[in-house]
Motif scaffolding. Structure first.
Motif: not given
Length: 51
Positions: A11-15, A24-38
Motif C-alpha cells: 500500500e505504500g507510504i501516505r503522508q 495548504v495541506n497535501y496528501l503524498c502517496w509513494k509506493s515502489g517507483y511511483g508517487a503522487g501528490i494532491t
C-alpha cells in the motif's frame, strides 16, 4: 468489511504535508517507483489550509 486505501499488496507510504508559506495541506502517496501528490479538499471542495 471496509478497507480504506489501495487493494495493492504494497500500500505504500501516505503522508500529509503542509506548505510552510501557504498552509495548504497535501496528501503524498509513494509506493515502489511511483508517487503522487494532491491538495486535500474539504467536503465543499475547498483546499484545506492550516494556519
Amino acid at each position: 468489511m471496509f478497507r480504506d486505501g489501495s487493494s495493492l499488496k504494497d500500500e505504500g507510504i501516505r503522508q500529509i504535508l503542509v506548505d510552510k508559506e501557504t498552509g495548504v495541506n497535501y496528501l503524498c502517496w509513494k509506493s515502489g517507483y511511483g508517487a503522487g501528490i494532491t491538495p486535500l479538499l474539504d467536503s465543499e471542495g475547498k483546499v484545506i489550509i492550516t494556519k
